[in-house]
Design an enzyme around this catalytic site. Structure first.
Site, PDB file in Angstrom:
ATOM      1  N   SER A   1       0.796  -1.225   0.000  1.00 48.13           N
ATOM      2  CA  SER A   1       0.000   0.000   0.000  1.00 48.13           C
ATOM      3  C   SER A   1       0.833   1.282   0.000  1.00 48.13           C
ATOM      4  CB  SER A   1      -0.928  -0.005   1.212  1.00 48.13           C
ATOM      5  OG  SER A   1      -0.225  -0.400   2.367  1.00 48.13           O
TER       6      SER A   1
ATOM      7  N   HIS B   1      -0.255   4.714   7.026  1.00 44.35           N
ATOM      8  CA  HIS B   1       0.421   5.270   5.849  1.00 44.35           C
ATOM      9  C   HIS B   1       0.820   6.725   6.043  1.00 44.35           C
ATOM     10  CE1 HIS B   1      -2.261   1.952   4.511  1.00 44.35           C
ATOM     11  NE2 HIS B   1      -1.090   1.539   4.054  1.00 44.35           N
TER      12      HIS B   1
ATOM     13  N   ASP C   1      -3.210   8.271   7.456  1.00 42.86           N
ATOM     14  CA  ASP C   1      -4.118   7.429   8.248  1.00 42.86           C
ATOM     15  C   ASP C   1      -3.272   6.787   9.342  1.00 42.86           C
ATOM     16  OD1 ASP C   1      -2.816   5.242   7.083  1.00 42.86           O
ATOM     17  OD2 ASP C   1      -4.408   4.888   5.610  1.00 42.86           O
TER      18      ASP C   1
END
Ligand SMILES: *[C@@H]1O[C@H](CO)[C@@H](O)[C@H](O)[C@H]1NC(C)=O
Ligand SMILES: *[C@@H]1O[C@H](CO)[C@@H](O)[C@H](O)[C@H]1NC(C)=O
Ligand SMILES: *[C@@H]1O[C@H](CO)[C@@H](O)[C@H](O)[C@H]1NC(C)=O
Length: 373
Positions: free
Chosen positions: A40, A340, A337
């Site tokens: 991610s 990340h 978040d």
């Protein structure tokens, strides 16, 4: 000067503009192509169509990105995007999920949120493309490229993988039916297994023509709001258990780089030490005052409580709440978040992996040097 104006209209303004000015010779990328693998942290939209909770294709993700929420797990660009700009590409490398035949000769991004070295990693949250699957996708891409033998050897290959093999596998709270690794293996043994598998995967990439390969080590996830929250009962600002495993992983990655460079004398592997770049237990050196980036990199302090805070309100485990309002000043937050990074953090990672500031940032040398060997 053409690309100067192109940038002016196409990308988010001053920061990017100045970065280009710093590194880019106006015309041609430094390498013909750039392929991105991983999780991610570098995904640019491959998960959007998957049955998966590993998604970020909704606001406030992308709030500072020209095209809005594309599936990038951050407010702006990923560090792989920014490195692409340093390399001189005038467009972002397209995700495999949507890349057209015209686009693939400049590179493809295979990264997938939740992915790991191990196939099973991340499976509690649904579909994702593991590193093995990403390599299969790459094999299928290169079957679509002409003149590939000389061409593929000149590309840069970036890989950011391994974090989820810890947080979404080994350390995922047990009594779930997905992950048994921590019941079976001690950390050392598990790290060895990961390294053996990673080493096989890297040899596959070599066999598919990869010769200039950048391996990102893991960041100190133990200080991420997600991990801190999960292990709250221990009452520590940073979860040292997780950071210790990252230390173990990174310390094995460097010898693997040596081993592969020795064995494959026509290839160059490098290791990027994100722990060095984002060092938080001592004040990290700031970029030279002349650098326009100086003001955009989050201030580093040893106040780990401050760092372990996400910029957006969190829904469930780690993701921003849909349509929530993130913190106004993204540059004062390390995390967007709870896992990340914000774009300013990504700028720091990209800047120092491209041109190392400290000898510990890149081994044996940085990405800029890699383009020249
Ligand atoms: C790539 O695809 C070709 C053709 O399908 C196959 O023969 C080869 O084994 C594959 N290579 C890898 C490394 O997967
Ligand atoms: C390889 O072919 C592509 C088109 O398929 C072309 O754009 C590229 O310049 C060629 N690269 C080399 C190194 O010959
Ligand atoms: C990465 O950098 C940190 C901080 O400078 C250093 O302590 C660590 O040993 C480095 N890790 C590796 C694997 O070189």
């Amino acid at each position: 000067m053409n690309s100067y104006f192109g940038l002016l209209v196409s990308i988010t303004g001053l920061i990017v503009l100045l970065q280009f000015g710093n590194f880019v010779d106006c015309n041609k990328p430094q390498v013909p192509c750039y392929f991105i693998f991983g999780d991610s942290f570098v995904d640019s939209g491959n998960n959007n169509q998957l049955k998966s909770n590993w998604k970020a294709n909704f606001p406030p993700y992308g709030i500072d990105f020209p095209k809005g929420h594309t599936g990038r797990f951050t407010n702006g660009r990923t560090f792989a995007d920014i490195i692409g700009q340093f390399l001189g590409f005038d467009e972002f490398i397209p995700p495999y999920a949507t890349a057209t035949d015209d686009q693939i000769s400049k590179g493809v991004n295979y990264a997938s949120g939740g992915a790991g070295i191990q196939e099973i990693t991340g499976s509690h949250n649904g579909d994702r493309a593991s590193l093995d699957l990403q390599l299969i996708h790459h094999n299928s891409t290169i079957s679509r490229i002409q003149n590939k033998t000389t061409f593929l050897k000149q590309c840069i290959y970036l890989i950011n993988i391994g974090a989820h093999d810890f947080i979404s596998n080994y350390y995922h709270l047990s009594n779930d039916r997905y992950y048994k690794a921590s019941e079976i293996y001690k950390l050392d043994v598990y790290s060895d297994l990961l390294m053996q598998q990673y080493s096989r995967q890297l040899r596959t990439l070599y066999n598919l023509g990869g010769r200039k390969i950048v391996l990102f080590g893991l960041t100190q996830l133990g200080c991420s709001p997600y991990v801190v929250e999960r292990y709250k009962p221990t009452g520590q600002a940073c979860q040292l258990m997780v950071d210790d495993s990252i230390y173990v992983f990174n310390n094995r990655l460097k010898p693997l780089v040596d081993e592969l460079n020795k064995e494959k004398s026509d290839a160059r592997f490098i290791f990027i030490n994100t722990t060095s770049i984002l060092h938080r237990h001592e004040v990290a050196p700031v970029p030279p005052p002349s650098s326009p980036l100086a003001t955009t990199i989050p201030a580093r302090t040893d106040d780990t409580k401050l760092l372990a805070r996400s910029c957006c309100p969190i829904d469930g485990d780690w993701a921003c709440i849909l349509n929530s309002v993130p913190c106004p000043s993204r540059s004062s937050s390390t995390y967007f978040d709870s896992v990340h990074h914000t774009e300013p953090t990504n700028i720091a990672i990209a800047t120092r992996s491209y041109k190392a500031l400290l000898p510990t940032d890149a081994y044996p040398y940085d990405i800029h040097h890699l383009t020249e060997v």
